[in-house]
Design an enzyme around this catalytic site. Structure first.
Site, short mmCIF file in Angstrom:
data_model
loop_
_atom_site.label_atom_id
_atom_site.label_comp_id
_atom_site.label_asym_id
_atom_site.label_seq_id
_atom_site.Cartn_x
_atom_site.Cartn_y
_atom_site.Cartn_z
N HIS A 100 0.76 -0.82 0.20
CA HIS A 100 0.17 -0.14 0.11
C HIS A 100 0.85 0.85 -0.28
CE1 HIS A 100 0.13 1.48 3.97
NE2 HIS A 100 0.14 0.82 5.04
N ASP B 46 5.73 2.44 6.93
CA ASP B 46 4.43 2.31 7.18
C ASP B 46 3.65 2.56 5.89
OD1 ASP B 46 2.48 0.68 6.77
OD2 ASP B 46 1.34 2.40 9.18
N GLU C 227 -5.38 1.74 2.18
CA GLU C 227 -5.19 0.71 2.77
C GLU C 227 -5.41 1.08 3.97
OE1 GLU C 227 -3.10 -2.04 5.99
OE2 GLU C 227 -3.04 0.22 5.59
N GLU C 228 -5.18 2.23 4.46
CA GLU C 228 -5.05 2.86 6.32
C GLU C 228 -6.77 3.40 6.37
OE1 GLU C 228 -3.07 2.92 8.05
OE2 GLU C 228 -1.20 2.58 7.08
N ASP D 126 3.87 -5.61 3.88
CA ASP D 126 3.66 -4.13 4.84
C ASP D 126 4.43 -4.14 5.32
OD1 ASP D 126 2.28 -1.73 5.42
OD2 ASP D 126 0.30 -2.95 5.79
N HIS E 62 2.33 4.75 12.73
CA HIS E 62 0.93 6.53 12.96
C HIS E 62 1.64 6.94 13.50
CE1 HIS E 62 -1.54 3.14 11.16
NE2 HIS E 62 -0.84 3.42 10.15
#
Length: 213
Positions: A10, A22, A56-57, A85, A183
């Protein structure tokens, strides 16, 4: 139409940060696989398809949409999905998706992908372990009951904490997150374990080559 091995990662990140681990780590690995495959796997038995997913998120939006557009014949021709990922977490473990957790209809094929990854890590004398195959990333729509495409892939950890046994096997810090910048704004170019990135890229190349030949 031909049998196809699909590799996907992603592209998107969360608003809080740049998303280099990420999932810049996975997208960059997928791009390098595509480049090297074009140079070295020209005589492969199966086709290869390289995908970069959006959303994706936000709930696996890109991969879900892609799978939803496939008809039954197109689904049957995708023999495996390799998902990459977060493959360079700074407090890493070497996680391989546990194909034995897949639906019975694709369990053997998914476990075969798992076994290929473990064969690579064993050949390099690197400790690897299975990680949950729970649909958390973009392989989820592929292994769903209404799709049932075999899948596998790699993961070096997110917000979960590293155990003492994992520290003894691969180094790092016990009781610290595999990716302390998960994140967050600090998920920058400095949040990459270059050794893990290289090892996982080589593992992915090994498995891709085995699957397409």
């Amino acid at each position: 139409l031909e049998d196809t091995i699909l590799v996907g990662s992603h592209l998107d990140s969360v608003d809080a940060g740049p998303g280099i681990n990420d999932n810049g780590s996975g997208t960059a690995t997928t791009l390098e696989l595509a480049i090297q495959a074009s140079l070295h796997l020209k005589e492969s038995k199966h086709k290869m398809r390289f995908c970069w997913w959006g959303g994706e998120e936000l709930g696996l939006l890109g991969s879900t949409h892609y799978v939803s557009q496939l008809d039954s014949e197109e689904k049957s021709l995708i023999k495996a999905n390799i998902n990459l990922d977060m493959v360079a977490s700074p407090n890493k473990f070497y996680g391989v998706y546990n194909g034995s957790m897949a639906h019975e209809a694709i369990r053997n094929a998914s476990k075969h992908i798992t076994d290929l990854f473990f064969a690579f890590f064993k050949s390099q004398n690197i400790y690897a372990e299975t990680t949950d195959f729970d649909g958390r990333s973009d392989y989820g729509p592929f292994i769903a009951n209404d799709t049932l495409i075999a899948a596998g892939g790699l993961f070096t950890g997110a917000e979960q904490l590293k155990s003492e046994n994992q520290r003894l096997k691969v180094g790092g810090l016990t009781n610290a997150a595999f990716d302390p910048c998960y994140h967050q704004a600090c998920d920058s170019i400095h949040n990459i374990d270059k050794e893990a990135l290289l090892i996982n890229a080589r593992a992915s190349a090994y498995v891709l080559k085995k699957l397409v030949q």
